[in-house]
Motif scaffolding. Structure first.
Motif, PDB file in Angstrom:
ATOM      1  N   ILE A 127       0.831  -1.208   0.000  1.00 33.11           N
ATOM      2  CA  ILE A 127       0.000   0.000   0.000  1.00 33.11           C
ATOM      3  C   ILE A 127       0.864   1.256   0.000  1.00 33.11           C
ATOM      4  CG2 ILE A 127      -1.627   1.352   1.393  1.00 33.11           C
ATOM      5  CD1 ILE A 127      -2.816  -1.371   2.295  1.00 33.11           C
ATOM      6  N   THR A 128       1.946   1.233   0.764  1.00 32.60           N
ATOM      7  CA  THR A 128       2.792   2.423   0.871  1.00 32.60           C
ATOM      8  C   THR A 128       3.571   2.716  -0.409  1.00 32.60           C
ATOM      9  OG1 THR A 128       4.510   1.046   1.906  1.00 32.60           O
ATOM     10  CG2 THR A 128       3.041   2.263   3.375  1.00 32.60           C
ATOM     11  N   GLN A 129       3.705   1.741  -1.296  1.00 33.90           N
ATOM     12  CA  GLN A 129       4.414   2.001  -2.553  1.00 33.90           C
ATOM     13  C   GLN A 129       3.459   2.142  -3.741  1.00 33.90           C
ATOM     14  OE1 GLN A 129       6.549  -1.374  -4.435  1.00 33.90           O
ATOM     15  NE2 GLN A 129       5.941  -2.596  -2.647  1.00 33.90           N
ATOM     16  N   SER A 130       2.160   2.028  -3.472  1.00 32.33           N
ATOM     17  CA  SER A 130       1.167   2.172  -4.530  1.00 32.33           C
ATOM     18  C   SER A 130       0.487   3.534  -4.419  1.00 32.33           C
ATOM     19  CB  SER A 130       0.130   1.050  -4.440  1.00 32.33           C
ATOM     20  OG  SER A 130      -0.598   1.138  -3.225  1.00 32.33           O
ATOM     21  N   SER A 131      -0.363   3.851  -5.400  1.00 30.49           N
ATOM     22  CA  SER A 131      -0.946   5.196  -5.403  1.00 30.49           C
ATOM     23  C   SER A 131      -2.371   5.250  -5.951  1.00 30.49           C
ATOM     24  CB  SER A 131      -0.064   6.134  -6.239  1.00 30.49           C
ATOM     25  OG  SER A 131       0.048   5.651  -7.579  1.00 30.49           O
ATOM     26  N   GLY A 132      -2.997   4.122  -6.184  1.00 28.25           N
ATOM     27  CA  GLY A 132      -4.337   4.107  -6.768  1.00 28.25           C
ATOM     28  C   GLY A 132      -5.387   4.721  -5.862  1.00 28.25           C
ATOM     29  N   ASP A 133      -6.472   5.183  -6.463  1.00 23.20           N
ATOM     30  CA  ASP A 133      -7.574   5.762  -5.691  1.00 23.20           C
ATOM     31  C   ASP A 133      -8.235   4.712  -4.799  1.00 23.20           C
ATOM     32  OD1 ASP A 133      -7.367   8.308  -7.016  1.00 23.20           O
ATOM     33  OD2 ASP A 133      -8.340   7.381  -8.749  1.00 23.20           O
ATOM     34  N   LEU A 134      -8.271   3.481  -5.292  1.00 25.35           N
ATOM     35  CA  LEU A 134      -8.913   2.387  -4.576  1.00 25.35           C
ATOM     36  C   LEU A 134      -7.922   1.245  -4.383  1.00 25.35           C
ATOM     37  CD1 LEU A 134     -12.278   2.324  -6.574  1.00 25.35           C
ATOM     38  CD2 LEU A 134     -11.828   3.497  -4.410  1.00 25.35           C
ATOM     39  N   ILE A 135      -8.108   0.501  -3.306  1.00 29.41           N
ATOM     40  CA  ILE A 135      -7.239  -0.636  -2.997  1.00 29.41           C
ATOM     41  C   ILE A 135      -8.100  -1.887  -2.899  1.00 29.41           C
ATOM     42  CG2 ILE A 135      -5.725  -1.666  -1.262  1.00 29.41           C
ATOM     43  CD1 ILE A 135      -4.988   1.241  -0.439  1.00 29.41           C
ATOM     44  N   LEU A 136      -7.754  -2.886  -3.691  1.00 34.64           N
ATOM     45  CA  LEU A 136      -8.469  -4.159  -3.649  1.00 34.64           C
ATOM     46  C   LEU A 136      -7.566  -5.210  -3.022  1.00 34.64           C
ATOM     47  CD1 LEU A 136     -10.872  -5.996  -4.395  1.00 34.64           C
ATOM     48  CD2 LEU A 136      -9.775  -6.371  -6.617  1.00 34.64           C
ATOM     49  N   ASN A 137      -7.944  -5.693  -1.847  1.00 33.07           N
ATOM     50  CA  ASN A 137      -7.205  -6.777  -1.202  1.00 33.07           C
ATOM     51  C   ASN A 137      -7.708  -8.115  -1.736  1.00 33.07           C
ATOM     52  OD1 ASN A 137      -5.632  -5.120   0.406  1.00 33.07           O
ATOM     53  ND2 ASN A 137      -7.011  -5.217   2.162  1.00 33.07           N
ATOM     54  N   VAL A 138      -6.784  -8.922  -2.223  1.00 29.83           N
ATOM     55  CA  VAL A 138      -7.130 -10.247  -2.738  1.00 29.83           C
ATOM     56  C   VAL A 138      -6.178 -11.264  -2.130  1.00 29.83           C
ATOM     57  CG1 VAL A 138      -7.271 -11.719  -4.790  1.00 29.83           C
ATOM     58  CG2 VAL A 138      -8.025  -9.341  -4.921  1.00 29.83           C
ATOM     59  N   ASP A 139      -6.716 -12.340  -1.581  1.00 23.28           N
ATOM     60  CA  ASP A 139      -5.872 -13.407  -1.048  1.00 23.28           C
ATOM     61  C   ASP A 139      -5.249 -14.197  -2.191  1.00 23.28           C
ATOM     62  OD1 ASP A 139      -6.392 -12.674   1.524  1.00 23.28           O
ATOM     63  OD2 ASP A 139      -7.717 -14.367   1.989  1.00 23.28           O
ATOM     64  N   SER A 140      -4.074 -14.751  -1.941  1.00 25.39           N
ATOM     65  CA  SER A 140      -3.339 -15.449  -2.997  1.00 25.39           C
ATOM     66  C   SER A 140      -3.962 -16.789  -3.380  1.00 25.39           C
ATOM     67  CB  SER A 140      -1.884 -15.669  -2.568  1.00 25.39           C
ATOM     68  OG  SER A 140      -1.817 -16.408  -1.359  1.00 25.39           O
ATOM     69  N   ASP A 141      -4.942 -17.262  -2.605  1.00 24.91           N
ATOM     70  CA  ASP A 141      -5.632 -18.506  -2.961  1.00 24.91           C
ATOM     71  C   ASP A 141      -7.020 -18.224  -3.532  1.00 24.91           C
ATOM     72  OD1 ASP A 141      -6.968 -17.655  -0.714  1.00 24.91           O
ATOM     73  OD2 ASP A 141      -6.782 -19.537   0.397  1.00 24.91           O
ATOM     74  N   THR A 142      -7.197 -17.010  -4.033  1.00 27.17           N
ATOM     75  CA  THR A 142      -8.509 -16.573  -4.510  1.00 27.17           C
ATOM     76  C   THR A 142      -8.449 -16.170  -5.977  1.00 27.17           C
ATOM     77  OG1 THR A 142      -9.102 -15.776  -2.301  1.00 27.17           O
ATOM     78  CG2 THR A 142     -10.359 -14.885  -4.151  1.00 27.17           C
ATOM     79  N   THR A 143      -9.468 -16.538  -6.721  1.00 25.70           N
ATOM     80  CA  THR A 143      -9.619 -16.072  -8.102  1.00 25.70           C
ATOM     81  C   THR A 143     -10.871 -15.211  -8.174  1.00 25.70           C
ATOM     82  OG1 THR A 143     -10.867 -18.063  -8.720  1.00 25.70           O
ATOM     83  CG2 THR A 143      -8.486 -18.090  -9.101  1.00 25.70           C
TER      84      THR A 143
END
Length: 314
Positions: A127-143
């Motif tokens: 998060i601290t190195q990104s800059s998008g208006d929105l943040i989508l958290n996705v687990d690595s075992d999820t499609t």
């Protein structure tokens, strides 16, 4: 005897509460959620940029490949960046091919942490190195389905919304009788519990495998999110519920988008399932206390919902 009378009274009270709670839940789940912002105001906003955050730790290479492929296939008109954070995994060599597959895709950014720091800190590192208006958290075992980013981002174009989640399903639903039951449990949790909460703009837990947050709101809450303690030690569970309650405490709505479909790997053995449920129960009890100051400002149904959830776990 007194004991028998007390037991009957307690069981009767529980049955009455459960009946009232489930009836109210089904009733509200069937109603349409109304946006607090006029549609014309939402539609005239520019398409927001989205950063997808994927923390991973010792993930199965095939499962990780499926996750990343679903992100690469997103049909989204706005700017999309995907940040994959390896949280000190021991199987780094096994997933080299997965990183290499997207080396030439400018949307992807891979970060390898030198040691395991936990899901929250791994998320924050991205998060601290990104800059998008929105943040989508996705687990690595999820499609996620190809339209998930678009549908969640559309819901987030209402500035009153701080977080939104999609509908969860079990990707390994067909594996065992347990995974089939969990898939049914997910359907009920999403399409009755969360749908009813969303009627009042207060989903109490935007599920971790697929939840979108407003960056401006999230940045103001990161310190509280990162430093939550449990028994005097940094918390390593219940990240999704805690962050959702923080959003509600900050005055934002939290929403459910049933048409945004995400599929996640669920436990296929009873031991793993029970340990997961224990973590979730601890999170519910703990963060309900955090939500107590928020409940008086919400519809009375949410108080009934909080009581129903906690009593149901006893």
């Amino acid at each position: 005897t007194l004991l028998a009378t007390t037991s009957i009274a307690a069981i009767s009270l529980y049955a009455m509460l459960a009946t009232v709670y489930k009836s109210a839940q089904v009733f509200h789940a069937r109603r349409t959620t109304i946006s607090t912002t006029p549609a014309k105001d939402i539609e005239t906003n520019p398409v927001p940029s989205v950063d997808v955050i994927v923390p991973c730790f010792n993930e199965d290479p095939i499962v990780l490949s499926e996750c990343l492929a679903s992100l690469a296939e997103q049909d989204y008109a706005g700017k999309l960046r995907i940040y994959v954070v390896d949280d000190g995994s021991k199987n780094r060599d096994a997933v080299v091919a997965q990183r290499a597959a997207y080396a030439d895709d400018e949307r992807f950014n891979f970060t390898i942490l030198p040691k395991n720091v936990g899901k929250r800190k791994a998320q924050i590192a991205a998060i601290t190195q990104s800059s998008g208006d929105l943040i989508l958290n996705v687990d690595s075992d999820t499609t996620i389905a190809p339209d998930v980013v678009s549908k969640l981002a559309h819901k987030m174009r209402d500035p009153a919304v701080g977080a939104a989640m999609g509908q969860m399903k079990a990707s390994n639903q067909a594996d065992t009788w347990l995974t089939r039951l969990i898939d049914m449990e997910y359907w009920l949790a999403c399409n009755e519990e969360r749908a009813a909460q969303a009627r009042f703009g207060a989903v109490m837990c935007c599920c971790g495998p697929c939840a979108m947050y407003r960056r401006s709101a999230m940045l103001s809450l990161l310190d509280q999110y990162e430093t939550q303690l449990y028994r005097g030690k940094p918390s390593d569970f219940g990240e999704d519920r805690h962050l959702t309650i923080l959003m509600l405490s900050a005055g934002f709505r939290t929403e459910y988008v049933p048409s945004a479909i995400a599929a996640t790997v669920v436990p296929d053995t009873m031991g793993v399932y029970l340990r997961q449920q224990l973590r979730w129960a601890r999170s519910t009890f703990r963060d309900t206390l955090l939500a107590l100051p928020v409940l008086p400002g919400l519809d009375r149904y949410l108080t009934l919902d909080a009581i129903g959830q906690n009593v149901g776990l006893l």
